[in-house]
Design a protein around this motif. Structure first.
Motif, PDB file in Angstrom:
ATOM      1  N   VAL A 465       0.874  -1.171   0.000  1.00 37.05           N
ATOM      2  CA  VAL A 465       0.000   0.000   0.000  1.00 37.05           C
ATOM      3  C   VAL A 465       0.910   1.219   0.000  1.00 37.05           C
ATOM      4  CG1 VAL A 465      -1.730   1.325   1.247  1.00 37.05           C
ATOM      5  CG2 VAL A 465      -1.882  -1.162   1.179  1.00 37.05           C
ATOM      6  N   LEU A 466       0.810   2.029  -1.039  1.00 38.35           N
ATOM      7  CA  LEU A 466       1.683   3.186  -1.193  1.00 38.35           C
ATOM      8  C   LEU A 466       1.163   4.376  -0.383  1.00 38.35           C
ATOM      9  CD1 LEU A 466       2.333   3.020  -5.045  1.00 38.35           C
ATOM     10  CD2 LEU A 466       3.694   2.008  -3.189  1.00 38.35           C
ATOM     11  N   ALA A 467       1.961   5.427  -0.346  1.00 39.09           N
ATOM     12  CA  ALA A 467       1.604   6.611   0.432  1.00 39.09           C
ATOM     13  C   ALA A 467       0.305   7.247  -0.042  1.00 39.09           C
ATOM     14  CB  ALA A 467       2.742   7.625   0.381  1.00 39.09           C
ATOM     15  N   ASP A 468       0.010   7.142  -1.333  1.00 38.74           N
ATOM     16  CA  ASP A 468      -1.231   7.733  -1.846  1.00 38.74           C
ATOM     17  C   ASP A 468      -2.422   6.790  -1.729  1.00 38.74           C
ATOM     18  OD1 ASP A 468      -0.752   5.851  -3.807  1.00 38.74           O
ATOM     19  OD2 ASP A 468      -0.451   7.288  -5.429  1.00 38.74           O
ATOM     20  N   GLY A 469      -2.216   5.619  -1.114  1.00 40.49           N
ATOM     21  CA  GLY A 469      -3.304   4.679  -0.881  1.00 40.49           C
ATOM     22  C   GLY A 469      -3.470   3.622  -1.943  1.00 40.49           C
ATOM     23  N   ARG A 470      -2.725   3.727  -3.037  1.00 38.14           N
ATOM     24  CA  ARG A 470      -2.833   2.705  -4.073  1.00 38.14           C
ATOM     25  C   ARG A 470      -2.229   1.394  -3.600  1.00 38.14           C
ATOM     26  NH1 ARG A 470       0.344   3.841  -8.750  1.00 38.14           N
ATOM     27  NH2 ARG A 470       1.540   5.318  -7.471  1.00 38.14           N
ATOM     28  N   VAL A 471      -2.812   0.300  -4.078  1.00 38.87           N
ATOM     29  CA  VAL A 471      -2.250  -1.025  -3.823  1.00 38.87           C
ATOM     30  C   VAL A 471      -1.543  -1.471  -5.090  1.00 38.87           C
ATOM     31  CG1 VAL A 471      -2.739  -3.426  -3.222  1.00 38.87           C
ATOM     32  CG2 VAL A 471      -4.100  -1.591  -2.216  1.00 38.87           C
ATOM     33  N   VAL A 472      -0.267  -1.802  -4.961  1.00 38.13           N
ATOM     34  CA  VAL A 472       0.493  -2.246  -6.124  1.00 38.13           C
ATOM     35  C   VAL A 472       1.120  -3.600  -5.826  1.00 38.13           C
ATOM     36  CG1 VAL A 472       1.003   0.101  -6.878  1.00 38.13           C
ATOM     37  CG2 VAL A 472       2.637  -1.102  -5.424  1.00 38.13           C
ATOM     38  N   ARG A 473       1.243  -4.374  -6.862  1.00 39.90           N
ATOM     39  CA  ARG A 473       1.997  -5.621  -6.796  1.00 39.90           C
ATOM     40  C   ARG A 473       3.299  -5.386  -7.552  1.00 39.90           C
ATOM     41  NH1 ARG A 473       1.533 -11.340  -6.463  1.00 39.90           N
ATOM     42  NH2 ARG A 473       2.782 -12.425  -8.038  1.00 39.90           N
ATOM     43  N   THR A 474       4.388  -5.656  -6.906  1.00 38.89           N
ATOM     44  CA  THR A 474       5.682  -5.406  -7.520  1.00 38.89           C
ATOM     45  C   THR A 474       6.487  -6.690  -7.584  1.00 38.89           C
ATOM     46  OG1 THR A 474       7.722  -4.114  -7.336  1.00 38.89           O
ATOM     47  CG2 THR A 474       6.627  -4.669  -5.275  1.00 38.89           C
ATOM     48  N   SER A 475       7.114  -6.904  -8.734  1.00 42.09           N
ATOM     49  CA  SER A 475       7.901  -8.114  -8.976  1.00 42.09           C
ATOM     50  C   SER A 475       8.916  -7.780 -10.064  1.00 42.09           C
ATOM     51  CB  SER A 475       6.999  -9.263  -9.418  1.00 42.09           C
ATOM     52  OG  SER A 475       6.422  -8.987 -10.693  1.00 42.09           O
ATOM     53  N   ALA A 476       9.607  -8.791 -10.546  1.00 42.25           N
ATOM     54  CA  ALA A 476      10.571  -8.563 -11.628  1.00 42.25           C
ATOM     55  C   ALA A 476       9.883  -8.069 -12.890  1.00 42.25           C
ATOM     56  CB  ALA A 476      11.344  -9.848 -11.912  1.00 42.25           C
ATOM     57  N   ASP A 477       8.584  -8.372 -13.039  1.00 38.78           N
ATOM     58  CA  ASP A 477       7.847  -7.984 -14.241  1.00 38.78           C
ATOM     59  C   ASP A 477       6.874  -6.829 -14.018  1.00 38.78           C
ATOM     60  OD1 ASP A 477       9.057 -10.115 -15.691  1.00 38.78           O
ATOM     61  OD2 ASP A 477       7.621 -11.495 -14.789  1.00 38.78           O
ATOM     62  N   GLN A 478       6.470  -6.612 -12.777  1.00 43.03           N
ATOM     63  CA  GLN A 478       5.504  -5.561 -12.459  1.00 43.03           C
ATOM     64  C   GLN A 478       6.176  -4.543 -11.536  1.00 43.03           C
ATOM     65  OE1 GLN A 478       2.803  -8.819 -10.968  1.00 43.03           O
ATOM     66  NE2 GLN A 478       1.246  -7.530 -11.905  1.00 43.03           N
ATOM     67  N   GLU A 479       6.187  -3.300 -11.946  1.00 48.85           N
ATOM     68  CA  GLU A 479       6.862  -2.257 -11.178  1.00 48.85           C
ATOM     69  C   GLU A 479       8.262  -2.726 -10.769  1.00 48.85           C
ATOM     70  OE1 GLU A 479       5.382   0.675 -10.492  1.00 48.85           O
ATOM     71  OE2 GLU A 479       3.249   0.317 -10.754  1.00 48.85           O
ATOM     72  N   PRO A 480       9.107  -3.130 -11.730  1.00 47.55           N
ATOM     73  CA  PRO A 480      10.407  -3.726 -11.380  1.00 47.55           C
ATOM     74  C   PRO A 480      11.337  -2.779 -10.632  1.00 47.55           C
ATOM     75  CG  PRO A 480      10.270  -3.293 -13.747  1.00 47.55           C
ATOM     76  CD  PRO A 480       8.899  -3.083 -13.200  1.00 47.55           C
ATOM     77  N   ASP A 481      11.257  -1.484 -10.914  1.00 45.88           N
ATOM     78  CA  ASP A 481      12.111  -0.549 -10.181  1.00 45.88           C
ATOM     79  C   ASP A 481      11.754  -0.535  -8.692  1.00 45.88           C
ATOM     80  OD1 ASP A 481      13.439   0.114 -12.460  1.00 45.88           O
ATOM     81  OD2 ASP A 481      12.365   1.985 -12.814  1.00 45.88           O
ATOM     82  N   LEU A 482      10.462  -0.554  -8.428  1.00 47.14           N
ATOM     83  CA  LEU A 482      10.024  -0.594  -7.033  1.00 47.14           C
ATOM     84  C   LEU A 482      10.447  -1.903  -6.379  1.00 47.14           C
ATOM     85  CD1 LEU A 482       8.468   0.700  -4.700  1.00 47.14           C
ATOM     86  CD2 LEU A 482       6.366  -0.283  -5.649  1.00 47.14           C
ATOM     87  N   PHE A 483      10.361  -2.995  -7.126  1.00 44.18           N
ATOM     88  CA  PHE A 483      10.786  -4.294  -6.602  1.00 44.18           C
ATOM     89  C   PHE A 483      12.263  -4.255  -6.221  1.00 44.18           C
ATOM     90  CE2 PHE A 483      11.715  -8.977  -7.398  1.00 44.18           C
ATOM     91  CZ  PHE A 483      11.082  -9.408  -6.253  1.00 44.18           C
ATOM     92  N   TRP A 484      13.058  -3.565  -7.011  1.00 44.44           N
ATOM     93  CA  TRP A 484      14.476  -3.387  -6.680  1.00 44.44           C
ATOM     94  C   TRP A 484      14.614  -2.659  -5.339  1.00 44.44           C
ATOM     95  CZ3 TRP A 484      17.387   1.012  -5.802  1.00 44.44           C
ATOM     96  CH2 TRP A 484      18.775   0.844  -5.781  1.00 44.44           C
ATOM     97  N   GLY A 485      13.864  -1.591  -5.153  1.00 44.19           N
ATOM     98  CA  GLY A 485      13.989  -0.785  -3.949  1.00 44.19           C
ATOM     99  C   GLY A 485      13.452  -1.451  -2.706  1.00 44.19           C
ATOM    100  N   VAL A 486      12.372  -2.218  -2.876  1.00 43.18           N
ATOM    101  CA  VAL A 486      11.770  -2.885  -1.727  1.00 43.18           C
ATOM    102  C   VAL A 486      12.741  -3.875  -1.100  1.00 43.18           C
ATOM    103  CG1 VAL A 486       9.991  -4.575  -1.105  1.00 43.18           C
ATOM    104  CG2 VAL A 486       9.383  -2.543  -2.413  1.00 43.18           C
TER     105      VAL A 486
END
Length: 748
Positions: A465-486
């Motif tokens: 759950v991001l700061a703006d309230g969105r729910v995102v799924r992050t993986s190597a294929d989905q939001e990969p930059d965020l997956f790197w940071g997480v």
């Protein structure tokens, strides 16, 4: 009489018939399926045709997931209050906070006497009930460190130990009709639970008035007392609406064990709620899920919108004046005193909690998973804490591939126990009481680090759950930059609500405990480092050093060998055992879950004050580093110093593949100390270090970030922060400032 604004709730009233013992349980299950809010059970222990109500409630709790459970009402003369308090707290903990305590003073005295109870006069029964409430609440109040003593005429406890505390603030509802009992409800109880067939015309209104007057005399808001009512199954919707709007009844419990009657009554829920809602809107009555005592309201902190919380969060929110608040005064090592704790149970409720945090942007924000953390930043003083411990799923999605899903509130000991029957394990720190959420977003240096890598190396997807309230799924294929940071800096980007990982195949392992004479500390450390780096990858562990005693320094080592072959185990441990004189040794074959359970505790957290620790990563235990550590220990500036093995599989992952950058390190060092002398001594280690692991660091500020993240990593993390949390909502756990500039360096 007023409408007190309590939410409308509906319950069933079930007979604990022994002739068909599964029948009352099935009716409780059906009640849950039909949308009832609570299932209640008669309690007449002296009835030969009745099951024991408490046993039945326990069984029903195991068969249901959501519905609240209560006796209607429990026979106090045959249930000692201190033991009853423990029973209630136990079932409340086991059921996830789903128990209410309905109590009665007695009544059928011939039958009660026949079962060993003491016959009481009506006045004595009221006095006994008042004493029992004091005992019960005293047992539950674990925030009071004194020994419990109640010297009543009917119930006495002397020197009783308190606890356990229930999972939530368990309400006490009293079944009553006479004025003295009604006044007791107003003074001390949380609800009135009469039965409509026993009420004469005017009794309900008179009872409400007596309770309200007694509450005001005791300094309470009459709305602190919920008004429940046992009713006949043929009660019409019009009558339910009238009782709610005109008489203040908010919980209707339908009597009878007829399945058809339960279904018909459930058909009224929507209509009654809608009509009562319309009536409240037109009359300006504001629904409030919970009414706190005046003493609790007095402990509220300024600047927090306690009364503006979403209903789904308000019911379980914890304020400084609530009984459950004691849980949030202590972490593993650090004390806390938050102004408000939100306890979401679903992803949607986490979103709502983040929205509350946005509305209170000026407050500190802590995110708590299971409570074990070195820095203690999951708690704070005067701020907001979002406790996700209820999101504690441990689910094996595919036992063949090892794919699992974990909630952030699960503890790693529980994860290990769940995976063990499948022959699976996840390297996950060295203490089973750690929560999944904090460790799986930071790194995870565990018992299998050299053979299987870090915990984050097994992540395949994270839901946030991001700061703006969105729910995102992050993986190597989905939001990969965020997956790197997480994977290494996840606390900066949102609240993780689930993790998917690939567990490894692990069988029986060896767990070794070795005690060395490390009086020549520098030489010991050099030898330890050399042999650990040379050891087979199946060997991972740590060594802990402290002060000298009688001139001797003992090093306590704990090692895991990922093998069940005794000869192989000895062969791989022997070079390490030869580093220095052995004072003690013990090696046992075990499963991974057994090892994790050795280092886990269900006892309440007892941390106070502020821990002071520093952390570093070292490529090698070089002579220079070993000498500095020895000098630090000899100077007495650190009372606990640990060196964990990494390297091996950890180093197989390129440094730039995850936000965690310290892939070249063979060792993770951490020490606890006090005062500036410890800080100064640590600074002498820094030239020998190649990075830092923030999970063991209590220092704050830019320098600690720069030690943990190389320039290219930090620049990338700031860019991610600008994209996913530009206002810096998540800023209380090694804040990566999106507005700061980073010096670009070569890509790692």
């Amino acid at each position: 009489m007023p409408d007190y604004g309590h939410p409308l709730r509906f319950g069933s009233f079930i007979t604990p018939a022994a002739g068909s013992p599964q029948r009352p349980v099935e009716l409780a299950v059906l009640s849950e399926e039909l949308g009832y809010d609570l299932a209640t059970f008669q309690d007449h222990p002296y009835q030969p045709s009745f099951l024991d109500t408490w046993t039945l409630m326990s069984y029903a709790a195991a068969r249901t997931e959501r519905i609240q459970l209560a006796g209607n009402v429990l026979n106090l003369p045959l249930r000692p209050p201190a033991v009853l308090a423990k029973s209630v707290a136990s079932l409340d903990l086991l059921s996830g906070g789903r128990v209410a305590l309905g109590l009665g003073a007695g009544g059928f005295w011939d039958a009660i006497e026949a079962y060993g109870g003491t016959r009481l006069t009506p006045g004595e029964a009221v006095d006994a009930l008042a004493e029992a409430i004091t005992v019960i609440r005293g047992v539950w109040d674990t925030s009071d460190r004194s020994v419990l003593a109640v010297d009543g005429a009917h119930h006495r406890v002397h020197g009783a130990k308190r606890g356990p505390a229930p999972a939530h603030d368990v309400p006490i509802w009293l079944g009553a009709l006479k004025p003295r009992m009604l006044r007791l409800i107003g003074r001390a109880a949380d609800g009135w639970l009469p039965s409509m067939p026993y009420l004469k015309p005017g009794d309900l209104e008179r009872g409400m008035r007596v309770i309200d007057e007694a509450a005001r005399e005791a300094g309470r808001d009459p709305a602190e007392v919920v008004r429940l009512l046992n009713i006949a199954p043929d009660t019409a919707a019009d009558e339910l609406v009238r009782l709610a709007v005109e008489d203040g009844v908010s919980t209707f419990i339908v009597m009878g064990d007829d399945e058809g009657g339960l279904r018909r009554f459930a058909g009224l829920f929507g209509e009654v709620r809608e009509r009562v809602g319309e009536a409240r809107a037109s009359s300006g009555v504001r629904e409030r899920s919970r009414v706190r005592r005046a003493s609790a309201l007095a402990k509220r902190r300024p600047g927090i919108g306690y009364d503006d919380l979403p209903p789904e969060l308000a019911e379980r929110a914890v304020e400084p004046g609530d009984p459950a608040y004691a849980r949030y005064l202590s972490g593993y090592l650090r004390g806390g005193a938050p102004g408000l704790v939100l306890r979401p149970r679903t992803v949607a409720e986490v979103q709502a909690a983040v929205a509350v945090a946005r509305e209170h942007r000026e407050l500190p924000l802590g995110v708590l998973s299971a409570g074990h953390g070195i820095s203690g930043r999951s708690l704070n003083h005067g701020g907001l804490v979002i406790d996700v411990s209820a999101l504690d799923t441990v689910e094996v999605l595919d036992p063949d591939t090892g794919r699992v899903r974990l909630g952030p509130g699960a503890r790693w000991a529980d994860v290990a126990r769940t995976l063990a029957p499948y022959g699976l394990a996840i390297s996950s720190g060295d203490y089973g009481g750690v929560g999944v959420g904090g460790l799986a977003t930071a790194g995870g240096v565990g018992w299998f680090a050299r053979s299987h890598g870090l915990t984050i190396d097994h992540l395949t997807a994270v839901e946030l759950v991001l700061a703006d309230g969105r729910v995102v799924r992050t993986s190597a294929d989905q939001e990969p930059d965020l997956f790197w940071g997480v994977r290494g800096a996840g606390a900066n980007f949102g609240i993780a609500t689930s993790f998917e990982l690939t567990a490894a195949r692990v069988g029986t392992i060896a767990f070794a405990q070795l005690a060395f004479d490390a009086s020549d500390t520098a030489a010991f450390l050099e030898g330890w480092g050399r042999e650990i780096e040379a050891a087979d990858r199946s060997v991972t562990g740590q060594v802990v050093l402290g002060a000298r005693r009688g001139g001797q320094r003992v090093a306590q080592a704990m090692l895991v060998v990922d093998s069940d072959n005794p000869d192989t185990i000895i062969e791989r441990l022997q070079p390490i055992a030869d580093v220095a004189p052995l004072l003690q040794q013990q090696i046992a074959l075990a499963t991974y879950d057994e090892v994790m359970s050795l280092f886990s505790s269900d006892q309440p957290q007892q941390g106070r004050g502020e821990p002071h620790s520093h952390s570093g990563l070292a490529d090698h235990l070089s002579p220079g580093l070993a000498a500095e550590v020895a000098e630090l220990l000899d100077a007495g500036t650190s009372y606990f110093f640990s060196i964990r093995a990494v390297g091996g599989a950890v180093a197989d992952v390129p440094s730039g593949a995850t936000a965690y950058a310290g892939r070249s390190a063979a060792f993770s060092l951490s020490g606890f100390g006090t005062g500036p002398a410890f800080d100064e001594a640590w600074e002498r280690l820094v030239p020998h270090l190649s990075g830092s692991y923030l999970s063991f660091e209590t220092g704050t500020g830019q320098q600690w970030l720069e030690r943990a993240f190389p320039p290219a990593h930090l620049a990338r993390l700031r860019d991610l922060k600008r994209r996913y949390d530009p206002t810096g909502l998540f800023r209380d756990n090694f804040f990566i400032d999106p507005a700061a500039d980073a010096v670009e360096g070569p890509a790692a």
